[in-house]
Design a protein around this motif. Structure first.
Motif, PDB file in Angstrom:
ATOM      1  N   ILE A  89       0.859  -1.185   0.000  1.00 41.63           N
ATOM      2  CA  ILE A  89       0.000   0.000   0.000  1.00 41.63           C
ATOM      3  C   ILE A  89       0.893   1.231   0.000  1.00 41.63           C
ATOM      4  O   ILE A  89       1.883   1.288   0.727  1.00 41.63           O
ATOM      5  CB  ILE A  89      -0.966   0.012   1.198  1.00 41.63           C
ATOM      6  N   ILE A 110      -2.030  -0.867  -3.779  1.00 42.51           N
ATOM      7  CA  ILE A 110      -3.212  -0.150  -3.300  1.00 42.51           C
ATOM      8  C   ILE A 110      -2.744   1.256  -2.962  1.00 42.51           C
ATOM      9  O   ILE A 110      -1.944   1.452  -2.048  1.00 42.51           O
ATOM     10  CB  ILE A 110      -3.827  -0.819  -2.053  1.00 42.51           C
ATOM     11  N   CYS A 112      -3.283   4.608  -1.323  1.00 40.51           N
ATOM     12  CA  CYS A 112      -4.139   5.166  -0.273  1.00 40.51           C
ATOM     13  C   CYS A 112      -4.119   6.690  -0.229  1.00 40.51           C
ATOM     14  O   CYS A 112      -4.976   7.292   0.392  1.00 40.51           O
ATOM     15  CB  CYS A 112      -3.704   4.618   1.097  1.00 40.51           C
ATOM     16  N   GLY A 119      -8.925   3.212   0.066  1.00 44.85           N
ATOM     17  CA  GLY A 119      -7.754   2.351   0.118  1.00 44.85           C
ATOM     18  C   GLY A 119      -7.814   1.365   1.268  1.00 44.85           C
ATOM     19  O   GLY A 119      -7.486   0.180   1.112  1.00 44.85           O
ATOM     20  N   THR A 122     -10.360  -1.370   0.589  1.00 47.68           N
ATOM     21  CA  THR A 122      -9.801  -2.339  -0.366  1.00 47.68           C
ATOM     22  C   THR A 122      -8.798  -3.259   0.323  1.00 47.68           C
ATOM     23  O   THR A 122      -8.784  -4.478   0.092  1.00 47.68           O
ATOM     24  CB  THR A 122      -9.124  -1.613  -1.535  1.00 47.68           C
ATOM     25  N   ARG A 126      -9.043  -7.300   0.610  1.00 52.25           N
ATOM     26  CA  ARG A 126      -8.025  -8.149  -0.016  1.00 52.25           C
ATOM     27  C   ARG A 126      -7.355  -9.054   0.990  1.00 52.25           C
ATOM     28  O   ARG A 126      -7.202 -10.260   0.776  1.00 52.25           O
ATOM     29  CB  ARG A 126      -6.977  -7.287  -0.725  1.00 52.25           C
TER      30      ARG A 126
END
Length: 604
Positions: A89, A110, A112, A119, A122, A126
């Motif tokens: 991320i 990802i 953010c 973000g 998600t 995930r």
């Protein structure tokens, strides 16, 4: 301690990383973070390998700071060898270095920083799909449509329409459950330190993320010859006691004046016939990035309002944290030490230059140092109770060295011109952090040149003698000089209890050095706020400490002792006998500061 998610990040990004951890754990996903989960006496390298081997997924908190971390690169490489899924991320708009692009070329990032809430949603979906081997929330079927009503006369249909509209409006305003987070960190140099954060929710339209109880975490502080000693491991997230009113979330964009705000949410959790929108998770404030590593323009998610997390079964009734009070009385401060008197009762304060630290005369005496075998929280590297005699008075810094004092040293050509970061806490009268043992000695050398007087670091025995504030061998052997620890007596992670001590909400950061209750010698924050470097070389098994209180200058002198516990430590790390260590050249800890000493002698 095994956990499903291994979190890797730069020490300078600990705040944001911790927010990520809190969010995952609030959603029932257990995380492993080095600061919290490496126990005292554990081997740092072994603990990292074990945690990666038992994890189901690794979350990389990526920023420009992470680009410079060799430790993160090693952990990603190990994850690849283990065929462990890595979920990266990005918390800021930073371009991965070549090494990271090579390792993560096949990963799905990802981002953010454009929309922190989206973000985080998600990320939870995930990671949850990997950990639970379940269908991702994004792929879940939409809510089942309601059966069509039978045809009714017109007036009944009109009334039903009004009811349906009112119901839909009320549903849209119904309170949603809060979401919170936490994580771990690693940095080149190996020192780990950090901070806990939990944020209040706002709402956004999305799939429901179930709000589960946070995983029960615990970690010991202090450290043996492992990285756990480098800085007492960071405590894990423990929920706070009372809910705070949510506030809109602002997202900072250095490339334009953009702001995003979420509606206020609620801590309530009410079943609904169909999935409700997921709570929006406030964005953490990224820690400052060194000029060399930072991109010219960086888009960063702003830190949202701090909110309590659900507490881990408190052993005592939680209380609201009261601010640590500042000293009220203004004592007389001399410009030089009082006339030397070997039998002085101590307590006199002097300051030998405008930018010098205030010093307090500590009297000579004999005290019992170390910890008994049954003391709660005791670690194997602590000494058994032993008598130490300080045969001459000496002076100790009334407070830890501040940023103002350090910056004055730099401005005067000292301290190697090094200007450490403040980790977002602020400078001024807050204790200087991100300083190594070598930096501490550079500051001492500047004081010597500035004043012509024998400034130095304390020995480990002198430090504990001063921290206990007792000159008699028959003083009670208590872990803390003030008796039972409480949130209004020291700055530590008060979400955790020590032997039934009260818990409280806690914002994990340093406080100004004069905010606190001085010990019987007149020294403030010897326990808590920041750990303090001492002169001694590290010895994990210090069987025979010097009886005269002098420093131990043999053993592993590439590593040096730190004492005192910090704002991010659990209360057991603040015990007067607790010991830890770090590499002498390590500047990576936001938990470690400096307190100086000065030798007193006739004519000086």
């Amino acid at each position: 301690m095994a956990a499903a998610v291994f979190i890797t990040h730069s020490s300078r990004d600990y705040k944001q990383s911790r927010v990520v951890v809190d969010i995952l754990e609030k959603n029932g996903i257990g995380c492993w973070i080095s600061e919290r989960d490496i126990g005292a006496g554990d081997n740092y390298g072994d603990a990292i390998v074990d945690a990666i081997e038992t994890a189901k997924v690794m979350v990389l908190v990526f920023s420009a700071n992470a680009n410079n971390s060799d430790e993160i690169k090693k952990e990603i490489a190990l994850a690849s060898q283990r065929k462990l899924t890595v979920v990266p991320i990005r918390i800021e708009d930073a371009t991965p270095s070549k090494a990271f692009r090579y390792e993560l070329v096949t990963r799905n990032w990802i981002d953010c920083f454009p929309d922190w809430n989206q973000g985080m949603q998600t990320l939870v979906r995930r990671v949850s799909s990997i950990v639970n081997e379940a269908k991702p929330l994004e792929d879940m079927p939409p809510p089942r449509p309601q059966p069509k009503p039978r045809l009714q006369p017109a007036w009944i249909a009109a009334a039903a329409g009004v009811v349906l509209v009112a119901g839909a409006a009320a549903y849209g305003l119904w309170p949603r459950p809060p979401v919170t987070v936490a994580i771990t960190h690693h940095e080149a140099g190996g020192n780990v330190s950090g901070l806990n954060a939990a944020l209040s929710p706002a709402e956004s339209a999305a799939d429901t993320i179930d709000n589960k109880a946070a995983a029960n975490k615990s970690a010991a502080a202090g450290g043996d010859r492992a990285d756990s000693g480098r800085a007492a491991p960071m405590p894990g997230p423990a929920p706070a006691v009372s809910a705070a009113k949510p506030t809109p979330i602002a997202v900072a964009d250095t490339q334009g004046d953009k702001t995003a705000a979420g509606d206020n949410g609620s801590a309530g959790n009410r079943p609904a016939p169909s999935p409700m929108p997921a709570p929006v998770v406030p964005a953490p404030r990224p820690a400052p990035v060194s000029p060399a590593a930072a991109p010219k323009k960086t888009q960063v998610a702003a830190l949202g309002p701090v909110v309590p997390v659900q507490a881990i079964a408190p052993s005592a009734k939680p209380i609201s944290r009261k601010p640590v009070p500042a000293e009220s009385a203004a004592p007389v401060i001399g410009t030089k030490p009082p006339p030397y008197d070997v039998a002085t009762p101590g307590g006199q304060i002097f300051q030998e230059c405008k930018d010098c630290p205030q010093m307090v005369v500590v009297p000579r005496g004999t005290a019992i140092l170390g910890s008994p075998s049954g003391e709660p929280g005791r670690q194997s590297n602590e000494t058994a109770p032993h008598s130490v005699t300080i045969d001459k008075p000496f002076a100790v810094g009334r407070y830890a060295v501040t940023f103002d004092q350090w910056d004055a040293c730099v401005a005067d050509g000292g301290c190697n011109g090094y200007k450490p970061d403040d980790n977002g806490f602020g400078r001024g009268k807050r204790p200087v952090i991100f300083v190594s043992w070598n930096d501490a000695n550079a500051y001492v050398n500047w004081l010597k040149r500035k004043t012509g007087q024998p400034y130095r670091l304390l020995s480990e025995s002198e430090w504990e003698y001063a921290a206990r504030g007792c000159t008699k061998a028959d003083c009670p052997e208590t872990p803390f000089w003030f008796g039972d620890i409480a949130p209004d007596l020291a700055n530590y992670d008060s979400r955790y209890s020590y032997e039934g001590s009260p818990k409280a909400d806690h914002v994990v950061e340093t406080v100004p050095v004069d905010r606190g209750k001085p010990d019987p010698f007149g020294l403030t924050n010897m326990l808590g706020n920041v750990q303090q470097w001492v002169e001694d070389c590290w010895n994990a098994d210090l069987a025979a400490p010097p009886a005269d209180g002098s420093a131990v200058l043999s053993g592993d002198c590439a590593d040096r002792v730190i004492r005192g516990g910090s704002y991010s430590d659990k209360p057991d790390a603040l015990r007067a006998s607790a010991r830890a260590w770090d590499a002498a050249d390590d500047r990576e800890s936001p938990n470690i500061g400096i307190r100086v000493a000065r030798t007193l002698a006739p004519g000086r």
